[in-house]
Design a protein around this motif. Structure first.
Motif, PDB file in Angstrom:
ATOM      1  N   LEU A 170     -32.224 -34.421 -28.453  1.00 17.60           N
ATOM      2  CA  LEU A 170     -32.388 -33.719 -29.726  1.00 17.60           C
ATOM      3  C   LEU A 170     -33.575 -32.758 -29.680  1.00 17.60           C
ATOM      4  CD1 LEU A 170     -31.684 -36.629 -32.246  1.00 17.60           C
ATOM      5  CD2 LEU A 170     -30.277 -34.591 -31.866  1.00 17.60           C
ATOM      6  N   ALA A 171     -34.642 -33.157 -29.005  1.00 13.07           N
ATOM      7  CA  ALA A 171     -35.790 -32.253 -28.858  1.00 13.07           C
ATOM      8  C   ALA A 171     -35.392 -31.005 -28.085  1.00 13.07           C
ATOM      9  CB  ALA A 171     -36.939 -32.973 -28.157  1.00 13.07           C
ATOM     10  N   ALA A 172     -34.581 -31.183 -27.028  1.00 12.29           N
ATOM     11  CA  ALA A 172     -34.098 -30.033 -26.266  1.00 12.29           C
ATOM     12  C   ALA A 172     -33.225 -29.132 -27.129  1.00 12.29           C
ATOM     13  CB  ALA A 172     -33.317 -30.519 -25.045  1.00 12.29           C
ATOM     14  N   LEU A 173     -32.410 -29.741 -28.002  1.00 12.02           N
ATOM     15  CA  LEU A 173     -31.593 -28.959 -28.923  1.00 12.02           C
ATOM     16  C   LEU A 173     -32.465 -28.143 -29.866  1.00 12.02           C
ATOM     17  CD1 LEU A 173     -28.883 -28.182 -30.229  1.00 12.02           C
ATOM     18  CD2 LEU A 173     -29.040 -30.288 -31.594  1.00 12.02           C
ATOM     19  N   GLU A 174     -33.522 -28.760 -30.388  1.00  9.68           N
ATOM     20  CA  GLU A 174     -34.448 -28.041 -31.268  1.00  9.68           C
ATOM     21  C   GLU A 174     -35.065 -26.846 -30.546  1.00  9.68           C
ATOM     22  OE1 GLU A 174     -35.124 -28.335 -34.391  1.00  9.68           O
ATOM     23  OE2 GLU A 174     -35.321 -30.402 -35.072  1.00  9.68           O
ATOM     24  N   LEU A 175     -35.481 -27.067 -29.316  1.00  6.94           N
ATOM     25  CA  LEU A 175     -36.111 -25.988 -28.549  1.00  6.94           C
ATOM     26  C   LEU A 175     -35.129 -24.861 -28.240  1.00  6.94           C
ATOM     27  CD1 LEU A 175     -38.191 -28.114 -26.008  1.00  6.94           C
ATOM     28  CD2 LEU A 175     -39.054 -26.908 -28.018  1.00  6.94           C
ATOM     29  N   ALA A 176     -33.843 -25.203 -28.161  1.00 12.36           N
ATOM     30  CA  ALA A 176     -32.838 -24.188 -27.835  1.00 12.36           C
ATOM     31  C   ALA A 176     -32.446 -23.337 -29.039  1.00 12.36           C
ATOM     32  CB  ALA A 176     -31.589 -24.861 -27.265  1.00 12.36           C
ATOM     33  N   VAL A 177     -32.667 -23.844 -30.245  1.00 11.86           N
ATOM     34  CA  VAL A 177     -32.229 -23.119 -31.448  1.00 11.86           C
ATOM     35  C   VAL A 177     -32.834 -21.721 -31.542  1.00 11.86           C
ATOM     36  CG1 VAL A 177     -32.354 -23.075 -33.976  1.00 11.86           C
ATOM     37  CG2 VAL A 177     -31.599 -25.146 -32.800  1.00 11.86           C
ATOM     38  N   PRO A 178     -34.163 -21.543 -31.406  1.00  7.44           N
ATOM     39  CA  PRO A 178     -34.714 -20.190 -31.510  1.00  7.44           C
ATOM     40  C   PRO A 178     -34.156 -19.223 -30.467  1.00  7.44           C
ATOM     41  CG  PRO A 178     -36.458 -21.803 -31.768  1.00  7.44           C
ATOM     42  CD  PRO A 178     -35.237 -22.549 -31.314  1.00  7.44           C
ATOM     43  N   ARG A 179     -33.990 -19.672 -29.226  1.00  4.69           N
ATOM     44  CA  ARG A 179     -33.437 -18.793 -28.183  1.00  4.69           C
ATOM     45  C   ARG A 179     -32.022 -18.358 -28.551  1.00  4.69           C
ATOM     46  NH1 ARG A 179     -36.632 -17.839 -23.335  1.00  4.69           N
ATOM     47  NH2 ARG A 179     -34.691 -16.789 -22.831  1.00  4.69           N
ATOM     48  N   TRP A 180     -31.231 -19.312 -29.052  1.00  2.00           N
ATOM     49  CA  TRP A 180     -29.856 -18.994 -29.433  1.00  2.00           C
ATOM     50  C   TRP A 180     -29.821 -18.112 -30.679  1.00  2.00           C
ATOM     51  CZ3 TRP A 180     -27.310 -21.005 -33.934  1.00  2.00           C
ATOM     52  CH2 TRP A 180     -25.953 -20.641 -34.023  1.00  2.00           C
ATOM     53  N   ALA A 181     -30.648 -18.438 -31.653  1.00  2.00           N
ATOM     54  CA  ALA A 181     -30.640 -17.696 -32.916  1.00  2.00           C
ATOM     55  C   ALA A 181     -31.069 -16.248 -32.723  1.00  2.00           C
ATOM     56  CB  ALA A 181     -31.546 -18.376 -33.940  1.00  2.00           C
ATOM     57  N   GLU A 182     -31.987 -16.007 -31.800  1.00  2.00           N
ATOM     58  CA  GLU A 182     -32.517 -14.657 -31.613  1.00  2.00           C
ATOM     59  C   GLU A 182     -31.810 -13.905 -30.489  1.00  2.00           C
ATOM     60  OE1 GLU A 182     -36.763 -14.243 -31.667  1.00  2.00           O
ATOM     61  OE2 GLU A 182     -37.023 -16.089 -32.812  1.00  2.00           O
ATOM     62  N   ARG A 183     -30.687 -14.417 -30.039  1.00  2.00           N
ATOM     63  CA  ARG A 183     -29.936 -13.697 -29.014  1.00  2.00           C
ATOM     64  C   ARG A 183     -29.457 -12.338 -29.513  1.00  2.00           C
ATOM     65  NH1 ARG A 183     -25.658 -17.290 -26.033  1.00  2.00           N
ATOM     66  NH2 ARG A 183     -27.627 -18.314 -25.482  1.00  2.00           N
ATOM     67  N   PRO A 184     -28.983 -12.224 -30.780  1.00  2.00           N
ATOM     68  CA  PRO A 184     -28.597 -10.894 -31.275  1.00  2.00           C
ATOM     69  C   PRO A 184     -29.793  -9.941 -31.379  1.00  2.00           C
ATOM     70  CG  PRO A 184     -27.617 -12.621 -32.616  1.00  2.00           C
ATOM     71  CD  PRO A 184     -28.631 -13.286 -31.743  1.00  2.00           C
ATOM     72  N   ALA A 185     -30.912 -10.471 -31.880  1.00  2.00           N
ATOM     73  CA  ALA A 185     -32.123  -9.656 -32.044  1.00  2.00           C
ATOM     74  C   ALA A 185     -33.293 -10.573 -32.353  1.00  2.00           C
ATOM     75  CB  ALA A 185     -31.947  -8.628 -33.158  1.00  2.00           C
ATOM     76  N   SER A 186     -34.453 -10.238 -31.803  1.00  2.00           N
ATOM     77  CA  SER A 186     -35.649 -11.039 -32.039  1.00  2.00           C
ATOM     78  C   SER A 186     -36.192 -10.790 -33.440  1.00  2.00           C
ATOM     79  CB  SER A 186     -36.720 -10.685 -31.002  1.00  2.00           C
ATOM     80  OG  SER A 186     -37.937 -11.355 -31.284  1.00  2.00           O
ATOM     81  N   ILE A 187     -36.791 -11.820 -34.036  1.00  2.00           N
ATOM     82  CA  ILE A 187     -37.432 -11.636 -35.331  1.00  2.00           C
ATOM     83  C   ILE A 187     -38.725 -10.847 -35.138  1.00  2.00           C
ATOM     84  CG2 ILE A 187     -36.416 -13.728 -36.292  1.00  2.00           C
ATOM     85  CD1 ILE A 187     -39.116 -15.110 -35.856  1.00  2.00           C
ATOM     86  N   ASN A 188     -39.232 -10.286 -36.222  1.00  2.00           N
ATOM     87  CA  ASN A 188     -40.379  -9.373 -36.144  1.00  2.00           C
ATOM     88  C   ASN A 188     -41.723 -10.096 -36.215  1.00  2.00           C
ATOM     89  OD1 ASN A 188     -38.370  -7.472 -36.215  1.00  2.00           O
ATOM     90  ND2 ASN A 188     -39.323  -6.199 -37.768  1.00  2.00           N
ATOM     91  N   TRP A 189     -41.994 -10.980 -35.276  1.00  2.00           N
ATOM     92  CA  TRP A 189     -43.286 -11.654 -35.290  1.00  2.00           C
ATOM     93  C   TRP A 189     -44.384 -10.708 -34.800  1.00  2.00           C
ATOM     94  CZ3 TRP A 189     -45.304 -12.044 -30.352  1.00  2.00           C
ATOM     95  CH2 TRP A 189     -44.399 -11.971 -29.292  1.00  2.00           C
ATOM     96  N   HIS A 190     -45.569 -10.913 -35.337  1.00  2.00           N
ATOM     97  CA  HIS A 190     -46.717 -10.052 -35.040  1.00  2.00           C
ATOM     98  C   HIS A 190     -47.559 -10.714 -33.948  1.00  2.00           C
ATOM     99  CE1 HIS A 190     -50.420  -7.787 -35.541  1.00  2.00           C
ATOM    100  NE2 HIS A 190     -49.836  -6.992 -36.413  1.00  2.00           N
ATOM    101  N   PRO A 191     -47.747 -10.077 -32.789  1.00  2.00           N
ATOM    102  CA  PRO A 191     -48.410 -10.734 -31.655  1.00  2.00           C
ATOM    103  C   PRO A 191     -49.839 -11.184 -31.943  1.00  2.00           C
ATOM    104  CG  PRO A 191     -48.139  -8.374 -31.243  1.00  2.00           C
ATOM    105  CD  PRO A 191     -47.318  -8.695 -32.452  1.00  2.00           C
ATOM    106  N   HIS A 192     -50.629 -10.335 -32.589  1.00  2.00           N
ATOM    107  CA  HIS A 192     -52.022 -10.722 -32.851  1.00  2.00           C
ATOM    108  C   HIS A 192     -52.107 -11.797 -33.931  1.00  2.00           C
ATOM    109  CE1 HIS A 192     -53.744  -7.668 -30.225  1.00  2.00           C
ATOM    110  NE2 HIS A 192     -52.815  -6.844 -30.682  1.00  2.00           N
ATOM    111  N   HIS A 193     -51.176 -11.745 -34.888  1.00  2.00           N
ATOM    112  CA  HIS A 193     -51.128 -12.788 -35.915  1.00  2.00           C
ATOM    113  C   HIS A 193     -50.758 -14.125 -35.286  1.00  2.00           C
ATOM    114  CE1 HIS A 193     -48.804 -15.069 -39.069  1.00  2.00           C
ATOM    115  NE2 HIS A 193     -49.970 -14.915 -39.662  1.00  2.00           N
ATOM    116  N   ILE A 194     -49.771 -14.136 -34.403  1.00  2.00           N
ATOM    117  CA  ILE A 194     -49.357 -15.370 -33.735  1.00  2.00           C
ATOM    118  C   ILE A 194     -50.501 -15.931 -32.889  1.00  2.00           C
ATOM    119  CG2 ILE A 194     -47.926 -16.233 -31.844  1.00  2.00           C
ATOM    120  CD1 ILE A 194     -46.462 -16.258 -34.444  1.00  2.00           C
ATOM    121  N   ALA A 195     -51.166 -15.063 -32.145  1.00  2.00           N
ATOM    122  CA  ALA A 195     -52.281 -15.517 -31.308  1.00  2.00           C
ATOM    123  C   ALA A 195     -53.384 -16.136 -32.163  1.00  2.00           C
ATOM    124  CB  ALA A 195     -52.836 -14.346 -30.495  1.00  2.00           C
TER     125      ALA A 195
END
Length: 403
Positions: A176-201
């Motif tokens: 289940l943990a592996a499934l959770e980790l796979a969700v973002p990769r699968w969800a953003e396959r069409p297009a990545s969300i607009n996260w801000h690099p300096h904000h994330i850091a």
């Protein structure tokens, strides 16, 4: 609700994000305290799996909120209320940590996690309705989180009913943990969300500071107990001082390189960097538990042998250094510090604990701190970086681009 710009100027953590993080202070403190009890009782290995499982729930909930907020923090009434619901879920999860670590009874932890995930699904569904460009990814996120959460409910029901033995239950959890980790990769396959690099850091840096703070607090608890029992002050000062110096060296190494610039230039490596922080965060939390047990061990009020307690300090410290090199080198395009520094420092740290049977835990903790300081000094000198970099800096648009 529309996506925020990836190069938005002056983007730093909001007051709501800082308030949200405070609930995780409670959760991390609960996880660290329980693991420290296991170490002090000589059951560190037995307590390791519950620690990693519960910490995964804490870390994953925080990480999902953080990346969502980086892309869609509208700060309106609906967003604030759903964030408050997630904060409530964190507190419920924290309240259930003792039962999960000791019995194990994951009901409260499961309910708290469910609350957080339902609120996050609501946020993604809102994105799907109000932000047409991000609709497909949002619906994928909502569906993926929903499926994973259904799996967690099944896991919780079977675990509480005794329908699974320990090994299959752990395998179910890992799946289940592996499934959770796979969700973002699968969800953003069409297009990545607009996260801000300096904000994330900056957000990751702030959570790292929370974990350093928990380590200081854990050691302080042990010092307080020793004072109340009027234990010998000499060894106590050595452990407390050595622990503080050790944490300071690791802090220096963590903030040695500008993660925001690396993420901006190599956005495709964000998953490696973001997921790799689970190990960094967990090692820092475990280090806090080990330091608290080391302080308690001074007065012989714990069942654990000095060697075991010192390994509870050495292993997390060594793991933290290795993981920092591993996750930062790809996004920087060059080694964070020389590989030889990592190898030599880690080897020396890991061979020190057996000496505790002769010298005692305080001397070994001081030696581990000394090795980490030398590692930090060599890393700074050989890398040419003299001081920790500041994240969350102002992003200015100039004629030459963004700087």
């Amino acid at each position: 609700m529309t996506a925020r710009s990836i190069d938005e100027p002056n983007r730093t953590s909001s007051n709501l994000e800082l308030l949200f993080d405070l609930t995780f202070v409670v959760a991390v403190a609960a996880v660290t305290a329980q693991f420290s009890h296991h170490i002090a009782d000589g059951r560190g290995l037995a307590g390791l799996v519950p620690f990693l499982q519960i910490f995964f729930a804490v870390w994953w909930a925080w990480m999902n909120f953080t990346w969502f907020a980086s892309a869609y923090d509208t700060d309106d009434v609906a967003y604030r209320l759903l964030t408050m619901v997630q904060m409530g879920g964190v507190l419920v999860l924290a309240a259930g940590v003792p039962a999960a670590a000791e019995h194990p009874d994951y009901r409260a932890v499961g309910v708290g996690y469910l609350i957080m995930r339902v609120a996050l699904v609501a946020q993604w569904l809102r994105v799907a309705v109000e932000d047409p460009p991000g609709r497909r990814a949002a619906l994928r996120y909502a569906a993926g989180i929903g499926v994973a959460q259904a799996g967690w409910l099944v896991w919780l029901a079977t675990a509480q009913a005794g329908g699974l033995a320990a090994s299959p239950q752990l395998a179910f959890f890992v799946g289940l943990a592996a499934l959770e980790l796979a969700v973002p990769r699968w969800a953003e396959r069409p297009a990545s969300i607009n996260w801000h690099p300096h904000h994330i850091a900056e957000r990751y840096g702030l959570f790292t500071l929370i974990l350093f703070g928990e380590s200081v607090y854990a050691a302080t608890n042990g010092v307080r107990g020793a004072f109340e029992r009027a234990e010998a002050m000499g060894p106590l000062i050595v452990v407390a001082g050595g622990g503080l110096i050790l944490l300071f060296a690791l802090w220096w190494l963590y903030f040695l390189a500008p993660a925001g610039e690396g993420l901006s230039e190599r956005r495709h490596l964000s998953f490696l960097w973001g997921y790799g922080h689970y190990g960094v965060f967990a090692s820092l939390a475990a280090l806090g538990a080990g330091l608290e047990a080391a302080v308690e061990q001074i007065g012989d009020h714990v069942r654990a042998a000095p060697v075991g307690v010192c390994y509870a300090v050495a292993i997390p410290a060594a793991l933290c250094v290795v993981l920092l090199w591993t996750i930062y080198t790809p996004i920087l395009g060059e080694p964070l510090f020389h590989p030889a520094v990592v190898v030599c420092g880690v080897i020396v740290v890991l061979i020190l604990p057996p000496a505790a049977s002769r010298t005692g835990a305080p001397a070994v903790v001081a030696a581990i701190a000394t090795v980490c300081v030398l590692t930090a000094i060599l890393a700074i000198v050989l890398s040419g970086r003299r001081s920790p970099q500041r994240e969350g800096r102002t992003v200015l648009k100039t004629e030459d681009g963004i700087r």
